[in-house]
Design a protein around this motif. Sequence first.
Motif, PDB file in Angstrom:
ATOM      1  N   TRP A  51      96.135 -33.561  51.729  1.00 28.02           N
ATOM      2  CA  TRP A  51      95.125 -32.502  51.867  1.00 28.02           C
ATOM      3  C   TRP A  51      95.825 -31.213  52.288  1.00 28.02           C
ATOM      4  N   HIS A  52      95.496 -30.114  51.612  1.00 29.06           N
ATOM      5  CA  HIS A  52      96.068 -28.815  51.933  1.00 29.06           C
ATOM      6  C   HIS A  52      94.951 -27.857  52.334  1.00 29.06           C
ATOM      7  N   GLY A  53      95.191 -27.056  53.359  1.00 31.95           N
ATOM      8  CA  GLY A  53      94.244 -26.037  53.779  1.00 31.95           C
ATOM      9  C   GLY A  53      94.977 -24.796  54.260  1.00 31.95           C
ATOM     10  N   ARG A  54      94.269 -23.653  54.239  1.00 31.41           N
ATOM     11  CA  ARG A  54      94.868 -22.392  54.651  1.00 31.41           C
ATOM     12  C   ARG A  54      93.834 -21.562  55.396  1.00 31.41           C
ATOM     13  N   MET A  57      90.257 -13.236  55.155  1.00 28.33           N
ATOM     14  CA  MET A  57      89.724 -13.714  56.436  1.00 28.33           C
ATOM     15  C   MET A  57      88.245 -13.944  56.292  1.00 28.33           C
ATOM     16  N   ARG A  58      87.759 -15.101  56.778  1.00 30.10           N
ATOM     17  CA  ARG A  58      86.338 -15.321  56.729  1.00 30.10           C
ATOM     18  C   ARG A  58      85.906 -16.095  57.948  1.00 30.10           C
ATOM     19  N   ASP A  59      84.739 -15.818  58.407  1.00 29.54           N
ATOM     20  CA  ASP A  59      84.165 -16.567  59.507  1.00 29.54           C
ATOM     21  C   ASP A  59      83.262 -17.634  58.940  1.00 29.54           C
ATOM     22  N   HIS A  60      83.119 -18.731  59.669  1.00 22.07           N
ATOM     23  CA  HIS A  60      82.222 -19.776  59.236  1.00 22.07           C
ATOM     24  C   HIS A  60      80.791 -19.273  59.321  1.00 22.07           C
ATOM     25  N   PRO A  61      79.956 -19.581  58.309  1.00 21.28           N
ATOM     26  CA  PRO A  61      78.614 -19.010  58.281  1.00 21.28           C
ATOM     27  C   PRO A  61      77.665 -19.579  59.302  1.00 21.28           C
ATOM     28  N   ASP A 110      90.407 -22.936  56.813  1.00 20.96           N
ATOM     29  CA  ASP A 110      89.240 -22.971  55.953  1.00 20.96           C
ATOM     30  C   ASP A 110      88.936 -24.404  55.538  1.00 20.96           C
ATOM     31  N   ASN A 111      87.630 -24.693  55.365  1.00 25.00           N
ATOM     32  CA  ASN A 111      87.173 -26.028  54.971  1.00 25.00           C
ATOM     33  C   ASN A 111      87.639 -27.082  55.973  1.00 25.00           C
TER      34      ASN A 111
END
Length: 208
Positions: A42-45, A1-5, A185-186
């Motif tokens: 395009w793939h994202g997760r 899990m990450r938050d956008h900076p 993400d991205n």
Amino acid sequence: MRDHPHEGAAAPDHHGSTESPDVTGNHPDAPGHGCGDLPEVWHGRATNRVQWLLAAVGAACLALGVELAVDNAWTSGLAPLVMAVVGCVAAGLLVLFGTLAFVHVAVRVDKDSLEVRCGHIGLPRRRIPLDHVVGADFAPRVTPRHWGGWGYRWRPEQGTAVVVRRGEALVLRLGDGRSFTVTVDNAEAAVRCIRGRLVRRKGRTSLG
């Protein structure tokens, strides 16, 4: 899990999104933007490991229900015991499904559609044809507070969303005036890809 900076980004609007310039410095709505080297697919997760903790709670409720049914001496009466067992099992299954389904989300964009699959079995699933999409925006920070919780959400004034973690998200503007938001993400790359495909489709329509 990450938050956008981008913690200092502008606050999201009513559907939790803000439009962002392209990371290359070009405005994302410029003519022909995104029509260069578009990936075929395009793939994202996005992943939220905290959901595993909630899944453990659901498993504990399920185990408690089974233990009550197997080990209880049935001396306190049948009806209370059955209610306790059914309540624990139902709560356990509900929490397990509701959390494991949203441990992660997978997003796929091809030339015809965007597809979202949740969890390890791919359910719930949503497929949106690009013919139904009028635009795509980048939201730097979406939180469960914007949508009233985690998971697959619906709000009449906003549309629908799949929220598995705080942070960046892709927001599709649909032809019916609603929106579809998914934390991934991205997300900026997804926006560029979708906008480029929409420009291509519009060009083919005008040529036809």
